[in-house]
Each structure stands twice: as C-alpha cells, then as structure tokens.
Design an enzyme around this catalytic site. Sequence first.
Site, PDB file in Angstrom:
ATOM      1  N   SER A  61       0.682  -1.324  -0.177  1.00  0.00           N
ATOM      2  CA  SER A  61       0.178   0.089  -0.054  1.00  0.00           C
ATOM      3  C   SER A  61       0.701   1.277   0.102  1.00  0.00           C
ATOM      4  O   SER A  61       2.031   1.418   0.362  1.00  0.00           O
ATOM      5  CB  SER A  61      -1.049   0.156   1.070  1.00  0.00           C
ATOM      6  OG  SER A  61      -1.800  -1.163   1.374  1.00  0.00           O
TER       7      SER A  61
HETATM    8  N1  SAH Z   1      -0.884  -4.420   3.876  1.00  0.00           N
HETATM    9  C1  SAH Z   1      -0.424  -4.938   2.584  1.00  0.00           C
HETATM   10  C2  SAH Z   1      -1.252  -4.993   1.499  1.00  0.00           C
HETATM   11  C3  SAH Z   1      -1.221  -5.944   0.478  1.00  0.00           C
HETATM   12  S1  SAH Z   1      -2.355  -5.912  -0.846  1.00  0.00           S
HETATM   13  C4  SAH Z   1       0.928  -4.338   2.060  1.00  0.00           C
HETATM   14  O1  SAH Z   1       1.035  -3.171   2.451  1.00  0.00           O
HETATM   15  O2  SAH Z   1       1.774  -4.964   1.628  1.00  0.00           O
HETATM   16  C5  SAH Z   1      -3.767  -6.945  -0.194  1.00  0.00           C
HETATM   17  C6  SAH Z   1      -3.579  -8.239   0.154  1.00  0.00           C
HETATM   18  O3  SAH Z   1      -4.712  -8.917   0.367  1.00  0.00           O
HETATM   19  C7  SAH Z   1      -2.723  -9.302  -0.835  1.00  0.00           C
HETATM   20  O4  SAH Z   1      -1.666  -9.655  -0.406  1.00  0.00           O
HETATM   21  C8  SAH Z   1      -3.914 -10.147  -1.244  1.00  0.00           C
HETATM   22  O5  SAH Z   1      -3.453 -11.443  -1.640  1.00  0.00           O
HETATM   23  C9  SAH Z   1      -4.678 -10.171   0.231  1.00  0.00           C
HETATM   24  N2  SAH Z   1      -6.031 -10.811   0.248  1.00  0.00           N
HETATM   25  C10 SAH Z   1      -7.035 -10.598  -0.632  1.00  0.00           C
HETATM   26  N3  SAH Z   1      -7.851 -11.266  -0.292  1.00  0.00           N
HETATM   27  C11 SAH Z   1      -7.729 -11.927   0.806  1.00  0.00           C
HETATM   28  C12 SAH Z   1      -8.315 -12.703   1.797  1.00  0.00           C
HETATM   29  N4  SAH Z   1      -9.819 -13.235   1.675  1.00  0.00           N
HETATM   30  N5  SAH Z   1      -7.774 -13.136   3.189  1.00  0.00           N
HETATM   31  C13 SAH Z   1      -6.493 -12.792   3.140  1.00  0.00           C
HETATM   32  N6  SAH Z   1      -5.703 -11.771   2.283  1.00  0.00           N
HETATM   33  C14 SAH Z   1      -6.504 -11.424   1.155  1.00  0.00           C
END
Ligand code: SAH
Length: 217
Positions: A61
């Site tokens: 993010s």
């Molecule tokens: N906070 C993280 C954001 C990653 S993007 C960072 O700053 O790196 C969002 C993430 O949510 C992705 O890695 C995706 O695989 C995950 N995601 C999507 N649906 C999900 C679910 N149902 N349960 C857990 N993770 C999920």
Amino acid sequence: MDEFSGQRERLLATLRSQGITDDRVLAALASVPRERFVPVAIRAKAYENVALPIGQGQTISQPLIVGMMSQLLRLSGNEKVLEIGTGSGYQTAILARLCRKVVSVERIAELSQRAAIHLAELGCENVELHTGDGTLGWKAGAPYDAIIVTAGAPDVPSPLYNQLKIGGRLVIPVGGEDSQELQVIMKRESGPDITDVCDCRFVKLIGNAGWNPDDSN
Ligand code: SAH
C-alpha cells in the site's frame, strides 16, 4: 543513518503535511525500513508515496494510506489487532509497533512466507501470521480490539464485524472493483456506527465474504 535515511525523512515530512499527526504512527513509520518489503529490483522507489507491485498481482500500500489506516485505528499500545491482507508485511510491521499483538491473515501462502522472513529480520515477535480466507476473520484469536482490512471489499464481511469487541474499530475499503470508500466502522451496543473517510483504490478482497475467486486477476 543508512542510504535511505534522507528519503525516509522527506517522506515523513510529506505524510505529516498530508494529515498524519499521530506521533506513535509517525514514529512507527520512521522506524520500519519500507525498502525491505519491496522487491529488490524496485527498492530505489521504496520511499515514493505510491503503492508498488510485490508480485502475485498484489501491491504494498501507499505510505499515506498505511499511515492513515494506522491512525484511524487509534491504537494506544495494549490492543490485539486483526489484519486481513498481510501482503508484503509492511503494514503488519507498523501495527506491531503500535499494539500488543497482531494476528494477520493472507490468502496467498507465498506472500505470507516472504512477509514472515522480513518481519522476523526486524525482530517483530508480537505477530502471528496465517494463510487462509481472511473474509472469515480468524476465530481463534477473537474478539479483537481493532480490525484492519488492506484489500477492497464489496461489503463489510460480517464475520469481521462479529469478531470485533464492542467499542472496537474496523477500518476497511468498501466499494467497487476500481475504487472504494475507506470506512471506519465502530461497533456499538446499538449497532455499527459508520464513518466515510476518503476515496481509495485497493486490490480485491477475494473470498467467501468478499469478491468471487473466479473473478480474480
Ligand atoms: N498491507 C499489505 C497490502 C497488500 S495488498 C501491504 O502493504 O503489503 C492486499 C493483500 O490482501 C494481498 O496480498 C492479497 O493477496 C490479500 N487478500 C485478498 N483477499 C484476501 C482474503 N480473503 N484473505 C486474506 N488476504 C487477502
């Protein structure tokens, strides 16, 4: 001092000017090396105020969003926090400095494994990582003082609301596939109290109480 100190300082000044005012959040942002959580090939961009690709079609993010979501949780240090969407683990590392315990769920095992390595390198011991469908929450650790979802949901997943303590806050992007509204949902005895914060754009929350996995890209 390290090679990124100057860039980190400049980013912090930008975040302050854009509304990140919570001193504990600023201190956490100052102390977590974001470059460790981005792929080596784009490490030079680690302190740009933008989301960056982390593989598997996912992103780390934007720092402003990380700061804003962390601030909206209003953590004082003794909370147990559930995070959905571990991704790179960067937001997890920030949370680990702001509360007592972080339980973080990621649906892609490879991302969770990589995040675990980086979090261990930083000595984040108050973090518990799981692979699974975070739209169902993580029942074993419930109830939580606060919940943060870092992927965009079509609606608020009811298991997450159910696993929140009364008085607790859920911070989540809710809306369509291309843009969402960042919402704070406060759980009161009388029901949810919802505040819209700003427009945002996250990757999709895919799962039972999120987007259909068949739509994933
Ligand atoms: N906070 C993280 C954001 C990653 S993007 C960072 O700053 O790196 C969002 C993430 O949510 C992705 O890695 C995706 O695989 C995950 N995601 C999507 N649906 C999900 C679910 N149902 N349960 C857990 N993770 C999920």
